[in-house]
Motif scaffolding. Sequence first.
Motif, PDB file in Angstrom:
ATOM      1  N   ALA A  57      41.526  46.681  35.622  1.00  0.00           N
ATOM      2  CA  ALA A  57      41.252  46.989  36.896  1.00  0.00           C
ATOM      3  C   ALA A  57      41.854  46.251  37.992  1.00  0.00           C
ATOM      4  N   VAL A  58      41.707  45.082  37.898  1.00  0.00           N
ATOM      5  CA  VAL A  58      42.603  44.225  38.741  1.00  0.00           C
ATOM      6  C   VAL A  58      43.994  44.598  38.866  1.00  0.00           C
ATOM      7  N   SER A  59      44.755  44.595  37.599  1.00  0.00           N
ATOM      8  CA  SER A  59      46.425  44.948  37.646  1.00  0.00           C
ATOM      9  C   SER A  59      46.470  46.136  38.458  1.00  0.00           C
ATOM     10  N   TYR A  60      45.334  47.125  38.253  1.00  0.00           N
ATOM     11  CA  TYR A  60      45.686  48.369  38.940  1.00  0.00           C
ATOM     12  C   TYR A  60      45.531  48.307  40.287  1.00  0.00           C
ATOM     13  N   ALA A  61      44.142  47.648  40.820  1.00  0.00           N
ATOM     14  CA  ALA A  61      43.805  47.814  42.001  1.00  0.00           C
ATOM     15  C   ALA A  61      44.709  46.686  43.032  1.00  0.00           C
ATOM     16  N   LEU A  73      39.817  50.188  45.567  1.00  0.00           N
ATOM     17  CA  LEU A  73      38.662  50.065  45.518  1.00  0.00           C
ATOM     18  C   LEU A  73      37.767  51.046  44.568  1.00  0.00           C
ATOM     19  N   ALA A  74      38.232  52.021  44.497  1.00  0.00           N
ATOM     20  CA  ALA A  74      37.807  53.095  43.447  1.00  0.00           C
ATOM     21  C   ALA A  74      37.956  52.618  41.870  1.00  0.00           C
ATOM     22  N   ALA A  75      38.970  51.950  41.673  1.00  0.00           N
ATOM     23  CA  ALA A  75      39.099  51.669  40.357  1.00  0.00           C
ATOM     24  C   ALA A  75      38.133  50.369  39.936  1.00  0.00           C
ATOM     25  N   LEU A  76      37.957  49.611  40.893  1.00  0.00           N
ATOM     26  CA  LEU A  76      37.055  48.551  40.643  1.00  0.00           C
ATOM     27  C   LEU A  76      35.571  49.100  40.647  1.00  0.00           C
ATOM     28  N   THR A  77      35.325  49.921  41.492  1.00  0.00           N
ATOM     29  CA  THR A  77      33.902  50.612  41.611  1.00  0.00           C
ATOM     30  C   THR A  77      33.659  51.172  40.398  1.00  0.00           C
ATOM     31  N   ALA A  78      34.491  52.140  39.885  1.00  0.00           N
ATOM     32  CA  ALA A  78      34.334  52.989  38.590  1.00  0.00           C
ATOM     33  C   ALA A  78      33.931  52.019  37.470  1.00  0.00           C
ATOM     34  N   LEU A  79      34.899  50.996  37.310  1.00  0.00           N
ATOM     35  CA  LEU A  79      34.712  49.970  36.262  1.00  0.00           C
ATOM     36  C   LEU A  79      33.274  49.365  36.197  1.00  0.00           C
ATOM     37  N   LEU A  83      30.146  49.405  33.572  1.00  0.00           N
ATOM     38  CA  LEU A  83      29.739  48.161  32.841  1.00  0.00           C
ATOM     39  C   LEU A  83      28.488  47.763  33.276  1.00  0.00           C
ATOM     40  N   ALA A  84      27.866  47.857  34.703  1.00  0.00           N
ATOM     41  CA  ALA A  84      26.677  47.957  35.193  1.00  0.00           C
ATOM     42  C   ALA A  84      25.349  48.538  34.395  1.00  0.00           C
ATOM     43  N   VAL A 162      33.130  46.820  49.265  1.00  0.00           N
ATOM     44  CA  VAL A 162      33.186  45.638  48.618  1.00  0.00           C
ATOM     45  C   VAL A 162      31.873  44.929  48.223  1.00  0.00           C
ATOM     46  N   PHE A 163      30.749  44.903  49.110  1.00  0.00           N
ATOM     47  CA  PHE A 163      29.389  44.527  48.959  1.00  0.00           C
ATOM     48  C   PHE A 163      29.021  45.004  47.552  1.00  0.00           C
ATOM     49  N   VAL A 164      28.901  46.364  47.543  1.00  0.00           N
ATOM     50  CA  VAL A 164      28.424  47.127  46.440  1.00  0.00           C
ATOM     51  C   VAL A 164      29.119  46.636  44.936  1.00  0.00           C
ATOM     52  N   VAL A 165      30.513  46.750  45.092  1.00  0.00           N
ATOM     53  CA  VAL A 165      31.338  46.105  44.140  1.00  0.00           C
ATOM     54  C   VAL A 165      30.996  44.772  43.387  1.00  0.00           C
ATOM     55  N   ALA A 166      30.679  43.752  44.613  1.00  0.00           N
ATOM     56  CA  ALA A 166      30.710  42.442  44.132  1.00  0.00           C
ATOM     57  C   ALA A 166      29.087  42.264  43.589  1.00  0.00           C
ATOM     58  N   ALA A 167      28.043  43.172  44.061  1.00  0.00           N
ATOM     59  CA  ALA A 167      26.919  43.180  43.508  1.00  0.00           C
ATOM     60  C   ALA A 167      26.789  43.596  42.017  1.00  0.00           C
TER      61      ALA A 167
END
Length: 263
Positions: A57-61, A73-79, A83-84, A162-167
């Motif tokens: 996901a990092v490679s894509y984002a 951000l969509a890629a990181l949010t989806a991942l 996982l959550a 970013v706040f939501v993804v980090a949480a």
Amino acid sequence: MRQGDERAAAPPAAPGGDAGPAPRVDLSGSDPREPPRASRREAALAAASVTAGTALAVSYAFHPERAGAIGMLAALTALYAVLAAVTVMWLRGRGELRAALRPRSGDLARGAFVAAALYGLAMAAQLVLAPRGSPREAWLLRLYLQLGDPSADARVFVGATVFVVAALEELVWRGLVMRALEGPLGRGSAWLLSSALFAAAHAPTLFLLGDPVAGPNPLLVAAGLGCSIVWGRVVHLYGRLPPAIFAHAFFSWAVVSFPIWRP
């Protein structure tokens, strides 16, 4: 009580006059309320899956072609949404969900305090690692260009995302990866290994955000390692995830909403 009553209350003797087998007593000292330790296979699967998924996901984002694009951000949010959900089901199956995510008064303030301390350290590190006017300043330039125009109206949306993804990220890395590794490795080793894996998952940014003159960009990898050590320690200190979740979310939001570097 009469002697005859005592004999009646005694357990019957085995044939031959020997007493029957004594009842078995569990001397293991294990607490039946304690969830079972994750096996080596379970821990390895959790750590490898999360690390590999994050790296992809990092490679894509963080590919330069997606600088400032919503797909980043969509890629990181989806991942991390997936996982959550896996983490919540895993903790629930072990009977740890309520204890791990139980909020308490002061969690928000504790998380904000840790985030503020990390933000101050990030400001100081920027002066050392990428001082203004040096070729290494390009590392910060590439990082913030990837996030988009800091003066754009969408910056509020970016900060909130970013706040939501980090949480979610914190829930996964400390609630699943670190917790699973504690089974075969123990608390201390799991803490350090999960921090190293978190940093390794961001290794693609060494080259994706690198600069022809300054070279590979170590900022996200270094920040990931240092911050992950702090967030893992916060989990150990309070025995719960919410303070670390708030610390991670507030720090990431602050770095985006109040950049430590501006042109």
